[in-house]
Design an enzyme around this catalytic site. Structure first.
Site, PDB file in Angstrom:
ATOM      1  N   GLU A  45       0.873  -1.186   0.000  1.00 46.02           N
ATOM      2  CA  GLU A  45       0.000   0.000   0.000  1.00 46.02           C
ATOM      3  C   GLU A  45       0.901   1.223   0.000  1.00 46.02           C
ATOM      4  O   GLU A  45       1.855   1.301   0.773  1.00 46.02           O
ATOM      5  CB  GLU A  45      -0.910   0.014   1.227  1.00 46.02           C
ATOM      6  CG  GLU A  45      -1.777   1.259   1.345  1.00 46.02           C
ATOM      7  CD  GLU A  45      -2.604   1.278   2.618  1.00 46.02           C
ATOM      8  OE1 GLU A  45      -2.799   2.379   3.187  1.00 46.02           O
ATOM      9  OE2 GLU A  45      -3.045   0.198   3.080  1.00 46.02           O
ATOM     10  N   GLU A  89      -2.153  11.389   3.501  1.00 42.90           N
ATOM     11  CA  GLU A  89      -3.218  11.281   4.482  1.00 42.90           C
ATOM     12  C   GLU A  89      -3.129  12.501   5.383  1.00 42.90           C
ATOM     13  O   GLU A  89      -2.041  13.030   5.639  1.00 42.90           O
ATOM     14  CB  GLU A  89      -3.078  10.016   5.325  1.00 42.90           C
ATOM     15  CG  GLU A  89      -3.352   8.730   4.587  1.00 42.90           C
ATOM     16  CD  GLU A  89      -3.237   7.527   5.503  1.00 42.90           C
ATOM     17  OE1 GLU A  89      -4.268   6.929   5.844  1.00 42.90           O
ATOM     18  OE2 GLU A  89      -2.089   7.206   5.886  1.00 42.90           O
TER      19      GLU A  89
END
Length: 294
Positions: free
Chosen positions: A175, A180
């Site tokens: 990932e 974020e």
């Protein structure tokens, strides 16, 4: 003594006949009108980016692009996350307190807007938000991703730009989190590379990312992943580099174990605006031939 009245200016002076003056004024008005019209077209064209062509970067080939200049999302490129029965649901957006709905997405002024709002009740949910993915429509192995976005700011908010490989059973083998952010701390962007149960992560403290658009980028090769914010290098990982084709996820989530749930300080609605998504793959000569063409 009475004031002597000054004679009014003679508009019919021999040097400027009335008819000629009117024609001259008319021409001036037409000329000024044309200039204003051209300026208006220039401003509107720039505002909506009519016919805009993404920049060609030396050493890179553009393989995916969405400038969000249309009136609706291009469904040949994107899936819309939908929590309703029978809707598209990706593998890994089952966190948060929101219900994902297509109505949370809109295109306006050349950007994709994801709106998170509070609702009365929808199948037990009190909030709605949006997410899109390119799963089964576009994936790539090694390349560069540029995403320009303006992020939300409030307690419980958790927007993300990330890459995942095709669906697998169990823990995702890889990932790449391009960006974020936790809404309670809108000045810190988190960048992470996951492989199995391991990860390599870094936070960058910058401006308030909710105030203006910023470009978030990764350059992913077979030996490293490098993160950039507004073109400046911010993080690099050389461990656990994905060797699998990956697709893109863009989501605005509310709540979750990391962000925390919304509370009385949470301000809604909130907006995540995405100006463009551009994905490039390397040509053979980039980085002195160290990147393999895929």
């Amino acid at each position: 003594m009475d004031k002597i009245k000054q004679p009014a200016q003679d508009l019919e002076s021999p040097s400027m006949p009335v008819k000629h003056m009117r024609k001259t004024r008319s021409r001036k008005f037409v000329f000024i009108g044309l200039i204003c019209f051209c300026l208006l077209l220039f401003v509107i064209g720039g505002y909506f980016q009519w016919g805009y062509t993404p920049p060609q970067l030396p050493g890179w080939t553009l393989v995916f692009d969405d400038e969000f200049d249309g009136t609706s999302l291009d469904m040949q490129k994107w899936n819309i996350e939908d929590s309703a029965a029978g809707g598209y649901q990706s593998c890994c957006l089952d966190y948060g307190v929101q219900r994902f709905t297509p109505q949370a997405l809109s295109l306006s002024r050349g950007s994709l807007r994801i709106t998170t709002r509070q609702i009365h009740n929808m199948d037990g949910y009190l909030y709605t938000s949006g997410a899109i993915t390119t799963e089964n429509k576009f994936s790539f192995k090694y390349g560069r991703v540029d995403i320009r976005a303006r992020l939300p700011k409030t307690q419980g908010y958790w927007p993300a730009l990330w890459l995942l490989p095709k669906r697998v059973v169990g823990i995702e083998p890889f990932e790449i989190d391009i960006m974020e952010l936790l809404g309670k701390d809108p000045r810190t962007v988190h960048m992470t590379n996951y492989w199995g149960t391991s990860k390599n992560t870094e936070g960058f403290i910058g401006p308030d990312f909710s105030q203006n658009y910023h470009e978030f980028s990764v350059v992913w090769t077979h030996t490293s992943i490098s993160w950039y914010i507004d073109g400046m290098p911010r993080f690099k990982s050389t461990q656990g580099i994905s060797d699998q084709s990956m697709y893109l996820i863009i989501n605005s989530t509310l709540g979750g174990s990391w962000a925390g749930n919304p509370d009385k300080s949470t301000v809604l609605p909130q907006y995540m605006d995405v100006d463009y998504v551009r994905i490039y793959q390397p040509t053979p000569e980039i980085l002195n031939g160290q990147v393999r063409r895929v």
